[in-house]
Design an enzyme around this catalytic site. Sequence first.
Site, PDB file in Angstrom:
ATOM      1  N   CYS A 179      55.634  31.152  26.559  1.00  0.00           N
ATOM      2  CA  CYS A 179      54.307  31.518  26.822  1.00  0.00           C
ATOM      3  C   CYS A 179      53.360  31.586  25.707  1.00  0.00           C
ATOM      4  O   CYS A 179      51.940  31.497  26.081  1.00  0.00           O
ATOM      5  CB  CYS A 179      54.195  32.931  27.612  1.00  0.00           C
ATOM      6  SG  CYS A 179      55.510  32.978  28.844  1.00  0.00           S
ATOM      7  N   ARG A 229      38.617  31.614  42.387  1.00  0.00           N
ATOM      8  CA  ARG A 229      38.415  31.709  44.111  1.00  0.00           C
ATOM      9  C   ARG A 229      37.197  32.725  44.069  1.00  0.00           C
ATOM     10  O   ARG A 229      37.457  33.933  43.924  1.00  0.00           O
ATOM     11  CB  ARG A 229      39.642  32.449  44.574  1.00  0.00           C
ATOM     12  CG  ARG A 229      40.767  31.554  44.874  1.00  0.00           C
ATOM     13  CD  ARG A 229      41.766  31.895  45.943  1.00  0.00           C
ATOM     14  NE  ARG A 229      42.975  30.779  45.843  1.00  0.00           N
ATOM     15  CZ  ARG A 229      43.945  31.407  45.250  1.00  0.00           C
ATOM     16  NH1 ARG A 229      44.123  32.360  44.500  1.00  0.00           N
ATOM     17  NH2 ARG A 229      45.070  30.668  45.141  1.00  0.00           N
ATOM     18  N   THR A 236      37.270  35.475  47.250  1.00  0.00           N
ATOM     19  CA  THR A 236      38.314  36.403  47.237  1.00  0.00           C
ATOM     20  C   THR A 236      37.875  37.836  47.534  1.00  0.00           C
ATOM     21  O   THR A 236      36.855  38.106  47.167  1.00  0.00           O
ATOM     22  CB  THR A 236      39.333  36.403  46.009  1.00  0.00           C
ATOM     23  OG1 THR A 236      40.537  36.929  46.337  1.00  0.00           O
ATOM     24  CG2 THR A 236      38.821  37.148  44.834  1.00  0.00           C
ATOM     25  N   CYS A 271      51.922  38.136  26.365  1.00  0.00           N
ATOM     26  CA  CYS A 271      53.514  38.241  26.611  1.00  0.00           C
ATOM     27  C   CYS A 271      54.158  37.226  26.861  1.00  0.00           C
ATOM     28  O   CYS A 271      53.628  36.001  27.018  1.00  0.00           O
ATOM     29  CB  CYS A 271      53.639  39.134  27.840  1.00  0.00           C
ATOM     30  SG  CYS A 271      52.982  38.419  29.384  1.00  0.00           S
TER      31      CYS A 271
END
Lengths: 679, 431
Positions: B93, B240, B243, B416
């Site tokens: 990542c 979005r 939302t 992370c």
Amino acid sequence: MIRKYKNLYVELDAANIAWLYFDRADASANTLSAEVLEEFDLCLDYVENMKPSGLVILSAKKSGFIAGADVNEFVPIKDEATALTLIRRGQAVFTRLEKMPFPTVAAINGFCLGGGMELALACTYRVAREGEGTQLGLPEVKLGIHPGFGGTVRSTAVMGGPAALDMMLTGRAFNAKAAKKAGLVDMVVAERHLKNAARHLLKTRPPKRRPGGLMALADSALARPFLANAIGKKLAQKANPAHYPAPFALLDVWRKHAGNLERMMDAEARSVAKLITGATAQNLIRVFTLQEKMKAAGKKNAAKVAHLHVIGAGIMGGDIAAWSALRGIRVTLQDREAKFIAPAIKRANELFTKRLKEKRLVQAAMDRLIPDVKGSGAGRADLIIEAVFEEAEVKRALFKGLEPKARPDAVFATNTSSIPLEEIASALTSPERLVGIHFFNPVPQMQLVEVVNGAATAPEVFDRSLAYVLQIGKLPLAVKSSPGFLVNRVLMPYLLEGVILESEGVPVTAVDRAAVKFGMPMGPLLLADTVGLDICHHVTKIFSAHMPLTVPEKLEQLVKAGHLGKKSGKGFYDWRRGHPVSFDKRDSLLSESEITDRLIGRFVNECVACLREGVVANADQLDAGMVFGTGFAPFRGGPLKYAADAGAWELAERLKEFEAKYGGRFKPDAGWSSFTKDR
Amino acid sequence: MTDNQLRPVYVVDGARTPFLKTDHLPGPFAASDLAVMAGRALLARMPFAPEQLDEAVIGCVMPAASEVNIARVISLRLGCGKKVPAYTVARNCASGMQALDCAAKDIALGRAEMVLAGGAEAMSHYPLMFDLPMQAWSIEIASAKTLGKRLAALAKFRPRFLKPVIGILQGLTDHTIGLSMGQTAENLAYRFGISREEMDAFAMESHRRLGEATDAGRLEEKETLIGPDGTVYAEDSGLRRDTSMEKLAKLKPVFDPKVGLVTAGNSAQITDGAAIMVLASAQAVDKYNLPVLGRIVDIRWAGVNPAEMGLGPVHAMASVMKENGLSSSDVDFWEVNEAFAVQVLACLKAWEDPLYMKEEVEVDGPFGPIDRSKLNVDGGAVGLGHPVGASGARITLHLLNVLKRNNSRRGIASLCIGGGQGGAILVERAQ
């Protein structure tokens, strides 16, 4: 063991294979002059005496095998008998090559055209290098002749009549892969294996290539008349035999003689001898030579454009950007918003896919074409071309804004077709960096680009612009900054005369038919509809400020009614699914020759005016410009060549007659006097 | 890498693609396409030619089979030419941040003056594969010489050979511990007692911030893309705007079905994207008169329990703070990649927990709380998505732009890393 001649050399290797290299002295590419041909014949003597196991013919030039015959030698040939002697000599040399008592291979690295292809066809085998630059074909029809050194005979023998005819009638060239498919070559290999492949063919001696099945049947005496008839009909739809006799002559040679090689050889020679001394061939050769001259124009200048910045992503700007990216230049394309650039990217992708075919090449071209809403590319570009709308103030502001951002040595170019360069240049601190680079629509198809020399344009800036046009594979025409430059200025009177004829009662189709019969690619009314009547109207208005042109009433009416031609579906023609249809059923009151003379008269008259005013440097450049810029009947060699052939004095008289009858627009230009004297 | 004897490393500029979420897989662009489109826009505004770069370093976790050493593919496609070497790096990542680290080290050590660095990932292009038995079977068929052998080989076929191995699921699973990334996030919710509502509220706020930043034009590093078919890609399509807590509450847990708390709504989305930057030495900045966005002061990496991989940032950031003698108040803005809403929340809790810091991070006491108004100010991966190769470069680039916008000095960006690591970068702007 190596034996050298002036234009070629031959060496025998340890395996007893003779390697014959063409290496024409003082030239970057090989061509077959009479001298080269004679040397080749001498060399064949020598090779034959050595009794090699095989002969491989190659080129010592970096790119290209043999480009073809030396076209410069065609020009002085004035009588058929001389032509026939020369052709028979060439045939004899190649027949000798064909009959060598050992196998022969042509190892083709790059272009192999015309006479070069004929030489290769006389070899037992042919192997071609794969990849870019390799082109094989017999494009002689483009010069108004057809193959004369046995090419018609041997291509038929190798490929079969229909395939060979298709190649020769269209004059198209094959890349290596397509040549293999068509049966023109035996092997296609990477450059690293070109010689190995030749050795392999000599060692294994596979049977010579022959057309199979149906193709072979097509050359039978029974099938030929039927096929020739069908092909001839198709041909007549595309070309007028009176204008372009070569394809018809070629078809005739095949139809009558394809059954008998010797007779076909003889017929080929006679046919070419006749064609090459005809007006069409002489004019087409002239056009070809002019084209070569244009290509040589900017070559001194080596500095290539690495980064081009284009402002304005409309049809013009977008296509200039795409074409330049296609030819290897990194291009940033600027417009106000991404949505204005998007259609240009889409068109570019279609263009690249069509031209480059291979996915990785398309990707590389797409990677080079960079949408640039922020205009960041302007800071690093070697050349900046604007193609925003035709508004002097907009263009002035644009270049003024660019001046502090751009590199100090960057060339500024405008694609304007109607605004005087000086009017834009005066906004600049350094007006000498501004030049006009005027493209024509559609950019991918139009070969000519006008490079406009403004009053202040620096010579170095002008030269770099010429070099850029050549870099992207177009033909640059140097023109003076004056209204309409050359091409549009000459086209407008022609186009408007068409409109006037139509309003006088001549049917739309009669107007256009007369022009097409003369040899124009498109009649004036179809041209007007295609360009867009609003644009014609707009351009006439602009030109009328500088030239004695007025907007014809009919044009005014059509534009007002929203009939703009092809794009609106109605103009002089009705457009049905992109095709023009005319319901004009009137009878023509004028003879066809009167229509032609009026249309072409105004066209040529304007050309004479341009020459007198020095819009272009000389008559040759003018002719080339009009042929490549407007498609003016190439078989006539250009408008001024046409005037000379038809009789300049007579044409001027005809104009005077029209002037008396129709008014001042036909007034012969002052330039006619010197023109009639000079030619 | 403290900068005692090492040369300073400057960030000149950077660009990223919109992060694209596709309803129909695969998305319109391969990873190298994305990197090229961001990179060429960036290079077009540089005063030097692409050929003048010294190297290219690109982070990418799973390039396509046709993109082996994707950094070289990208640099060649960008027109950097044959002489500019290029290498690809992977740290799952944080691959994009790893690329910055490698580039920065090469400059700091004097090996390079100008480096193109960043990351790219087309997660929607992750392949479906056949497993090894299918491969073995195919090879056996192909190498069978006689009809008998071929028939015998054919007979060995089993339908299970056809069961595809889904690249993206494999990639988002830690196979050493047998947990998916989402399950490690569930672990954090459990350990730190973080509720579904807290996660969903965090996700809502992330979308809100991203929407606001988009509308205000604050995502200036984002380049609009145009596809070969003329389609314009201007926006981060995971955003979005509609939302709501109600909508988020309706979503079902995806990693621990029925009983879990982590949903698609409060996790980073799966998107495709690239972020590319130019790093330079002081000499190069002088030579080409380059603009300077900021300076890379330090990059640190840390290992944590793979089952709690989401806590990686706490450890990596602590290391940066300690080595550079900083407290939280010295840092003006923070970016902590939002792999999962719960994971960022857990990091904040751990960061302020003296016990955790002492026992697990082994530092004396907390560095002070991180102000939420200074953290991920323009939203994060919950709205944008987390194309694993690109995120590290994206958050660093965006952090620098946030510092610039606020005329602030110091920022830390951190991620992370699946497999149990954390990475953090400290950047500074001259004032």
